[in-house]
Design a protein around this motif. Structure first.
Motif, PDB file in Angstrom:
ATOM      1  N   TYR A 216       9.263 -15.194   1.899  1.00 12.61           N
ATOM      2  CA  TYR A 216       8.235 -15.783   1.031  1.00 12.61           C
ATOM      3  C   TYR A 216       7.083 -14.828   0.784  1.00 12.61           C
ATOM      4  CZ  TYR A 216       4.306 -18.319  -0.707  1.00 12.61           C
ATOM      5  OH  TYR A 216       3.233 -18.685  -1.485  1.00 12.61           O
ATOM      6  N   PHE A 217       6.765 -14.594  -0.479  1.00 13.06           N
ATOM      7  CA  PHE A 217       5.521 -13.936  -0.876  1.00 13.06           C
ATOM      8  C   PHE A 217       4.986 -14.730  -2.054  1.00 13.06           C
ATOM      9  CE2 PHE A 217       8.277 -10.551   0.811  1.00 13.06           C
ATOM     10  CZ  PHE A 217       7.476 -10.071   1.836  1.00 13.06           C
ATOM     11  N   PRO A 218       3.681 -14.901  -2.156  1.00 17.28           N
ATOM     12  CA  PRO A 218       3.125 -15.744  -3.227  1.00 17.28           C
ATOM     13  C   PRO A 218       3.433 -15.194  -4.622  1.00 17.28           C
ATOM     14  CG  PRO A 218       1.422 -15.129  -1.620  1.00 17.28           C
ATOM     15  CD  PRO A 218       2.645 -14.346  -1.280  1.00 17.28           C
ATOM     16  N   PHE A 219       3.593 -13.857  -4.715  1.00 17.30           N
ATOM     17  CA  PHE A 219       3.708 -13.234  -6.037  1.00 17.30           C
ATOM     18  C   PHE A 219       5.137 -13.047  -6.512  1.00 17.30           C
ATOM     19  CE2 PHE A 219       3.842  -9.776  -3.041  1.00 17.30           C
ATOM     20  CZ  PHE A 219       2.751 -10.014  -2.188  1.00 17.30           C
ATOM     21  N   THR A 220       6.105 -13.434  -5.704  1.00 19.01           N
ATOM     22  CA  THR A 220       7.495 -13.297  -6.143  1.00 19.01           C
ATOM     23  C   THR A 220       8.259 -14.599  -5.932  1.00 19.01           C
ATOM     24  OG1 THR A 220       7.849 -12.261  -3.988  1.00 19.01           O
ATOM     25  CG2 THR A 220       7.858 -10.809  -5.895  1.00 19.01           C
ATOM     26  N   GLU A 221       9.208 -14.842  -6.816  1.00 19.68           N
ATOM     27  CA  GLU A 221      10.051 -16.035  -6.689  1.00 19.68           C
ATOM     28  C   GLU A 221      11.383 -15.781  -7.378  1.00 19.68           C
ATOM     29  OE1 GLU A 221       9.569 -18.704  -4.886  1.00 19.68           O
ATOM     30  OE2 GLU A 221      11.536 -19.393  -5.557  1.00 19.68           O
TER      31      GLU A 221
ATOM     32  N   LEU B 204      11.432  -3.374   3.740  1.00 16.25           N
ATOM     33  CA  LEU B 204      10.508  -3.701   2.644  1.00 16.25           C
ATOM     34  C   LEU B 204      10.567  -5.179   2.271  1.00 16.25           C
ATOM     35  CD1 LEU B 204      12.426  -4.021  -0.145  1.00 16.25           C
ATOM     36  CD2 LEU B 204      12.488  -1.554   0.056  1.00 16.25           C
ATOM     37  N   GLY B 205       9.525  -5.595   1.516  1.00 18.89           N
ATOM     38  CA  GLY B 205       9.496  -6.928   0.926  1.00 18.89           C
ATOM     39  C   GLY B 205       9.701  -6.789  -0.569  1.00 18.89           C
ATOM     40  N   CYS B 206      10.346  -7.773  -1.185  1.00 18.94           N
ATOM     41  CA  CYS B 206      10.617  -7.644  -2.612  1.00 18.94           C
ATOM     42  C   CYS B 206      10.846  -9.010  -3.247  1.00 18.94           C
ATOM     43  CB  CYS B 206      11.842  -6.755  -2.841  1.00 18.94           C
ATOM     44  SG  CYS B 206      13.339  -7.403  -2.035  1.00 18.94           S
ATOM     45  N   GLY B 207      11.063  -9.013  -4.542  1.00 19.50           N
ATOM     46  CA  GLY B 207      11.387 -10.269  -5.207  1.00 19.50           C
ATOM     47  C   GLY B 207      11.208 -10.171  -6.706  1.00 19.50           C
ATOM     48  N   MET B 208      11.574 -11.268  -7.379  1.00 18.50           N
ATOM     49  CA  MET B 208      11.363 -11.350  -8.824  1.00 18.50           C
ATOM     50  C   MET B 208       9.923 -11.807  -9.053  1.00 18.50           C
ATOM     51  SD  MET B 208      14.221 -10.353  -9.816  1.00 18.50           S
ATOM     52  CE  MET B 208      14.047 -10.516 -11.604  1.00 18.50           C
TER      53      MET B 208
ATOM     54  N   HIS C 212      -0.136   2.755   5.081  1.00 20.70           N
ATOM     55  CA  HIS C 212       0.214   3.112   3.692  1.00 20.70           C
ATOM     56  C   HIS C 212       1.419   2.319   3.200  1.00 20.70           C
ATOM     57  CE1 HIS C 212      -2.120   6.466   5.202  1.00 20.70           C
ATOM     58  NE2 HIS C 212      -2.411   6.769   3.953  1.00 20.70           N
ATOM     59  N   GLN C 213       1.400   2.068   1.913  1.00 18.23           N
ATOM     60  CA  GLN C 213       2.542   1.387   1.299  1.00 18.23           C
ATOM     61  C   GLN C 213       2.928   2.119   0.008  1.00 18.23           C
ATOM     62  OE1 GLN C 213       1.009  -2.611   0.573  1.00 18.23           O
ATOM     63  NE2 GLN C 213       1.909  -3.345   2.491  1.00 18.23           N
ATOM     64  N   VAL C 214       4.157   1.893  -0.397  1.00 13.23           N
ATOM     65  CA  VAL C 214       4.550   2.290  -1.742  1.00 13.23           C
ATOM     66  C   VAL C 214       4.977   1.008  -2.448  1.00 13.23           C
ATOM     67  CG1 VAL C 214       6.293   3.458  -3.136  1.00 13.23           C
ATOM     68  CG2 VAL C 214       5.241   4.663  -1.237  1.00 13.23           C
TER      69      VAL C 214
ATOM     70  N   THR D 213      -5.642  -5.174   0.680  1.00 13.35           N
ATOM     71  CA  THR D 213      -4.782  -5.474   1.828  1.00 13.35           C
ATOM     72  C   THR D 213      -3.352  -5.043   1.559  1.00 13.35           C
ATOM     73  OG1 THR D 213      -4.362  -7.682   0.959  1.00 13.35           O
ATOM     74  CG2 THR D 213      -6.185  -7.437   2.523  1.00 13.35           C
ATOM     75  N   HIS D 214      -3.063  -4.763   0.305  1.00 15.16           N
ATOM     76  CA  HIS D 214      -1.721  -4.281  -0.067  1.00 15.16           C
ATOM     77  C   HIS D 214      -1.792  -3.539  -1.402  1.00 15.16           C
ATOM     78  CE1 HIS D 214      -1.031  -8.586  -1.935  1.00 15.16           C
ATOM     79  NE2 HIS D 214      -2.096  -8.000  -2.388  1.00 15.16           N
ATOM     80  N   THR D 215      -0.792  -2.728  -1.665  1.00 13.69           N
ATOM     81  CA  THR D 215      -0.786  -2.005  -2.940  1.00 13.69           C
ATOM     82  C   THR D 215      -0.353  -2.909  -4.087  1.00 13.69           C
ATOM     83  OG1 THR D 215       1.350  -1.134  -2.189  1.00 13.69           O
ATOM     84  CG2 THR D 215      -0.525   0.378  -2.129  1.00 13.69           C
TER      85      THR D 215
ATOM     86  N   TYR E 169      -5.599  -1.709   3.969  1.00 12.21           N
ATOM     87  CA  TYR E 169      -6.388  -2.020   5.180  1.00 12.21           C
ATOM     88  C   TYR E 169      -6.218  -3.474   5.583  1.00 12.21           C
ATOM     89  CZ  TYR E 169      -8.769   2.173   3.523  1.00 12.21           C
ATOM     90  OH  TYR E 169      -9.052   3.446   3.081  1.00 12.21           O
ATOM     91  N   ARG E 170      -6.106  -3.688   6.868  1.00 12.75           N
ATOM     92  CA  ARG E 170      -6.095  -5.069   7.368  1.00 12.75           C
ATOM     93  C   ARG E 170      -6.824  -5.153   8.697  1.00 12.75           C
ATOM     94  NH1 ARG E 170       0.021  -6.977   5.897  1.00 12.75           N
ATOM     95  NH2 ARG E 170      -0.118  -6.124   3.790  1.00 12.75           N
ATOM     96  N   ASN E 171      -7.521  -6.253   8.845  1.00 10.75           N
ATOM     97  CA  ASN E 171      -8.303  -6.441  10.064  1.00 10.75           C
ATOM     98  C   ASN E 171      -7.378  -6.855  11.212  1.00 10.75           C
ATOM     99  OD1 ASN E 171     -10.261  -6.841  11.905  1.00 10.75           O
ATOM    100  ND2 ASN E 171     -11.323  -8.468  10.790  1.00 10.75           N
TER     101      ASN E 171
HETATM  102  N1  DAH Z   1       2.435  -6.992  -0.539  1.00 11.65           N
HETATM  103  C1  DAH Z   1       3.376  -7.327   0.513  1.00 11.65           C
HETATM  104  C2  DAH Z   1       2.758  -7.028   1.871  1.00 11.65           C
HETATM  105  O1  DAH Z   1       1.884  -6.222   1.936  1.00 11.65           O
HETATM  106  C3  DAH Z   1       4.644  -6.547   0.358  1.00 11.65           C
HETATM  107  C4  DAH Z   1       5.394  -6.969  -0.859  1.00 11.65           C
HETATM  108  C5  DAH Z   1       6.320  -7.963  -0.796  1.00 11.65           C
HETATM  109  C6  DAH Z   1       5.174  -6.333  -2.066  1.00 11.65           C
HETATM  110  C7  DAH Z   1       7.031  -8.358  -1.906  1.00 11.65           C
HETATM  111  C8  DAH Z   1       5.882  -6.703  -3.191  1.00 11.65           C
HETATM  112  C9  DAH Z   1       6.814  -7.741  -3.092  1.00 11.65           C
HETATM  113  O2  DAH Z   1       5.698  -6.124  -4.371  1.00 11.65           O
HETATM  114  O3  DAH Z   1       7.499  -8.096  -4.188  1.00 11.65           O
HETATM  115  O4  DAH Z   1       3.167  -7.588   2.842  1.00 11.65           O
END
Ligand code: DAH
Length: 345
Positions: free
Chosen positions: A251-256, A285-289, A211-213, A171-173, A197-199
């Motif tokens: 908010y993203f589960p993998f970054t804080e 874009l989305g980002c985080g620590m 596509h994502q980078v 669902t994401h890279t 891919y997302r439904n």
């Molecule tokens: N995976 C997120 C999405 O598809 C985008 C994203 C957000 C990627 C924050 C990251 C991140 O690496 O740190 O919506």
């Protein structure tokens, strides 16, 4: 008598089929003989009156067939002669004429933008890492701090493989983060371009594939300021040296902590106004620590290392850059659309 004329016609048909011609004169002779005003087929039609009534229809059909064979053969001989003549006749060959231009393809707008991003990050040491599109649950979700009962799984509607609860289309890279960190130790500095891919219901603004980078940097003492500076550099390279950015908490589960980055487009022209919904700011874009739990899940010591990550949607940038109003155009492979990007290479 009747049988004789049938045989005559059949014999003539056979001999026409065997005819060959070596030059234009012979071809013309063929035409006069079988198709000219005084051709030798015509008199055969006069024979109809000598054929018994019950056979007249059949004889008529045979004569028409003969005519057809003669016409077909003439076309065939003419084409053959034309082809070989061209090959033999070098008189009208102009060796000084410019060559016919080759039909070259063009890069897809998504590839153009993706390659540009790869180049921009490549210049500051990010290496390309690619991985699978059919992913398992662990790399796509669990390792990325999104366990099974986590509400964040609902943020991304997932395509699972038939009869499987663990194999899915990524669902994401971000899954490449997990793939990379479980394989290597810091320092890690990669970008992962690819399809996801997302439904989702397909519309002018969203598609079930895009596509994502992904970007990932893990090392000792990596700070939020490092991330911000890297992303500012990226924005200036892609959007122009005067570009301003802002980071909004998210908010993203993998970054804080997590953030979303906008670039300032202003509202001076209609296009910017439309793209930014009147705010002047475009979300990029989305980002985080990286959340320490993600590092630990992937076998990296979160006491020693820290890092940042980001994910950029490519379609939106491509649509903005090339003024494409409907995302579906990017996936229809209509040559008339794709050809327009020839000069963009
Ligand atoms: N995976 C997120 C999405 O598809 C985008 C994203 C957000 C990627 C924050 C990251 C991140 O690496 O740190 O919506």
């Amino acid at each position: 008598m009747a049988q004789d004329v049938f045989d005559d016609v059949k014999d003539m048909m056979d001999s026409i089929k065997m005819e060959t011609v070596s030059d234009a004169d012979a071809l013309e002779a063929f035409r006069i003989k079988y198709l000219g005003t005084k051709n030798i087929i015509k008199p055969l039609f006069g024979q109809i009156r000598n054929v018994p009534n019950e056979k007249k229809k059949e004889f008529g059909q045979l004569l028409n067939e003969l005519k057809g064979v003669a016409e077909g053969k003439y076309t065939e001989l003419k084409n053959d002669l034309g082809g070989s003549n061209k090959k033999k006749n070098f008189d009208d060959l102009d060796l000084t004429a410019p060559p016919k231009s080759l039909r070259v393809g063009s890069r897809h707008p998504v590839s153009l933008v993706m390659n540009r991003m790869i180049e921009i990050f490549g210049r500051i040491g990010f290496e390309v890492a690619e991985d699978r599109e059919i992913e398992d649950d662990w790399h796509n979700f669990t390792a990325m701090n999104t366990p099974e009962d986590h509400p964040a799984r609902d943020m991304q509607d997932t395509f699972y493989l038939l009869n499987s609860t663990s194999q899915l289309l990524r669902t994401h890279t971000s899954s490449v983060q997990a793939r990379t960190m479980t394989k290597m130790q810091p320092p890690i500095r990669i970008i992962a371009p690819g399809r996801v891919y997302r439904n989702e219901t397909i519309s002018a603004r969203s598609h079930c594939q895009f596509h994502q980078v992904e970007g990932l940097y893990v090392d000792e003492n990596v700070s939020f300021a490092d991330m911000k500076q890297t992303l500012l550099y990226f924005a200036k390279e892609l959007y122009g040296s005067k570009t301003e950015i802002r980071l909004r908490p998210s908010y993203f589960p993998f970054t804080e902590p997590s953030a979303e980055m906008d670039v300032f487009m202003g509202t001076a022209d209609e296009k910017s106004k439309r793209l930014t919904k009147g705010t002047g700011w475009l979300e990029v874009l989305g980002c985080g620590m990286i959340d320490p739990a993600v590092l630990d899940n992937c076998g990296i010591d979160s006491n020693k290392y820290s890092g940042y990550a980001f994910g950029i949607g490519i379609e939106r940038s491509a649509m903005q850059k090339y003024d494409i109003s409907d995302i579906r155009l990017l996936f229809e492979n209509d040559v008339r659309f794709l050809e327009q990007f020839k000069s963009a290479i």
